[in-house]
Design an enzyme around this catalytic site. Structure first.
Site, short mmCIF file in Angstrom:
data_model
loop_
_atom_site.label_atom_id
_atom_site.label_comp_id
_atom_site.label_asym_id
_atom_site.label_seq_id
_atom_site.Cartn_x
_atom_site.Cartn_y
_atom_site.Cartn_z
N LEU A 1 -83.21 -11.14 44.90
CA LEU A 1 -81.82 -11.04 44.79
C LEU A 1 -81.58 -11.47 43.35
CD1 LEU A 1 -80.63 -12.73 47.93
CD2 LEU A 1 -80.50 -10.24 47.25
N PHE B 1 -85.18 -21.89 37.57
CA PHE B 1 -85.58 -22.72 38.71
C PHE B 1 -86.72 -22.07 39.58
CE2 PHE B 1 -81.62 -20.35 39.68
CZ PHE B 1 -82.03 -19.49 40.56
N ARG C 1 -87.25 -18.06 41.79
CA ARG C 1 -86.48 -16.70 42.21
C ARG C 1 -86.04 -16.91 43.77
NH1 ARG C 1 -91.54 -12.29 40.67
NH2 ARG C 1 -91.12 -12.59 38.71
N VAL C 2 -84.98 -16.09 43.89
CA VAL C 2 -84.29 -15.91 45.02
C VAL C 2 -84.53 -14.62 45.81
CG1 VAL C 2 -82.02 -16.35 46.29
CG2 VAL C 2 -82.62 -17.69 44.25
N LYS D 1 -84.88 -19.39 48.18
CA LYS D 1 -85.22 -19.74 46.79
C LYS D 1 -86.54 -20.50 46.66
CE LYS D 1 -82.58 -23.12 44.56
NZ LYS D 1 -81.55 -23.73 43.83
N ASP E 1 -72.95 -29.46 37.78
CA ASP E 1 -73.13 -28.19 37.51
C ASP E 1 -72.35 -27.01 37.97
OD1 ASP E 1 -74.99 -26.60 35.93
OD2 ASP E 1 -76.42 -26.34 37.37
#
Length: 373
Positions: free
Chosen positions: A84, A89, A91-92, A106, A211
């Site tokens: 996605l 951070f 990958r999703v 995630k 954030d």
């Protein structure tokens, strides 16, 4: 504080006063998507946060512990077809659990920006905090060195995917996407405000999100916004000094950047930037624009100080399809949130009152039959 919004207008101009929160509750006949479950958990009841605990699998946690094998099976072994998105951070991936539930998985990069501490913080926060405008954490995996987070699947991706088109209104391939309507923008702003209101004023102790940005506001298939990515979130007290400034450049409050002063008003400033993005359709930082326009807040400051120029801030893709008075009220909220002095910024509950009025007015206008004159 709500009255400040109605008064924040250029000298010599009159604005219609906003209704009080009490009078709007008495006369309310319109329900917005996502608004009827304000401050309620998905299963009903109050959404007050339990006291934080370092035990992420404690009795108050709703998150399920997955094995790495279960999540590999859910994502077809993390195939590229299920990807996605990705960032610093990791990958999703889109996945489907054995139960049939579609989820977003995630997979944190062990060398990436989101380390083990942020992983623990996010699991803890989302296990304890529940609100319709916060993304739901389904579970997590801490299997060996693997760190994965499993969220509810948000079908429409992030706000940035829909709002922040390329300069000139087209997408990279020249295919112009449909602009978000004024009513949708106000609903998204209201949902984000309510999520922050819950974190600041209902959660105990308060939570500083730290954030807020358009890529962290996810949209479900009904365009209901939910805040995501809580790895940088910090529990109260409400005033603190952070030895290391964290967050995203362009959204950070000036006192936080200068001296590390961190309060809930730091989030309010970030919300002002987000609302400005919703009004203008511009990115907080956009290096593709001329130097004077690359930082959204700096570019907008002269117009924020002159009520006669508020209309210049409107996204051209809206093509004027918004009430002039409502635009001025939305810009006034953004201007209040972007005050240099943290103490001058409103509470998120006050911002939410004004945005609820604007969202309801926009929804009512959209539902009204077309004029026959």
């Amino acid at each position: 504080m709500v009255g400040c919004f109605a008064c924040f207008k250029p000298a010599g101009e009159e604005e219609a006063p906003l209704p009080s929160a009490a009078s709007r509750r008495r006369g309310r006949s319109l329900r917005l998507s996502c608004s009827s479950t304000r401050n309620q958990q998905a299963g009903g009841g109050d959404a007050a946060a339990a006291p934080a605990s370092g035990n992420i699998a404690g009795s108050s946690s709703r998150a399920r512990a997955f094995t790495y094998g279960e999540l590999a099976a859910a994502t077809d072994n993390f195939q590229a077809e299920c990807l996605l998105g990705e960032g610093g951070f990791g990958r999703v991936y889109r996945g489907r659990l054995e139960s049939g539930q579609v989820v977003a998985v995630k997979q944190l990069d062990r060398e990436g920006a989101q380390g083990n501490r942020e992983f623990v913080v996010e699991v803890m926060m989302l296990s304890l905090l529940h609100h319709p405008n916060l993304v739901n954490l389904v579970g997590y995996c801490a299997d060996g060195e693997q760190r994965l987070l499993v969220y509810e699947y948000m079908a429409l991706g992030s706000l940035a995917d829909h709002l922040l088109l390329m300069p000139g209104g087209g997408s990279p391939g020249g295919d112009e996407r449909r602009a978000l309507s004024w009513e949708t923008r106000m609903r998204v702003a209201l949902g984000a405000a309510r999520g922050l209101e819950y974190l600041h004023e209902t959660a105990n102790p308060p939570v500083i999100y730290r954030d807020l940005k358009s890529s962290n506001v996810l949209l479900d298939d009904a365009l209901c916004p939910k805040l995501s990515d809580f790895g940088l979130a910090k529990l109260g007290p409400v005033g603190d000094r952070s030895p290391r400034v964290m967050g995203t450049y362009g959204y950070c409050a000036p006192e936080y950047v200068r001296a590390g002063n961190l309060t809930v008003k730091t989030d309010v400033y970030s919300f002002g930037v987000l609302l400005l993005e919703l009004v203008t359709g511009r990115r907080a930082i956009d290096s593709s624009r001329p130097p004077a326009e690359q930082l959204l807040v700096a570019w907008a400051r002269p117009m924020l100080r002159d009520g006669k120029r508020y209309r210049e801030l409107a996204d051209p893709l809206l093509r004027g399809a918004f009430p002039e008075r409502d635009l001025k009220q939305a810009v006034a909220v953004a201007a209040m949130c972007l005050q240099d002095e943290a103490s001058a910024r409103p509470l998120m509950s006050d911002a939410a009152v004004t945005l609820e009025y604007l969202a309801e007015a926009a929804a009512a206008a959209d539902a009204a039959p077309p004029s026959t004159s």
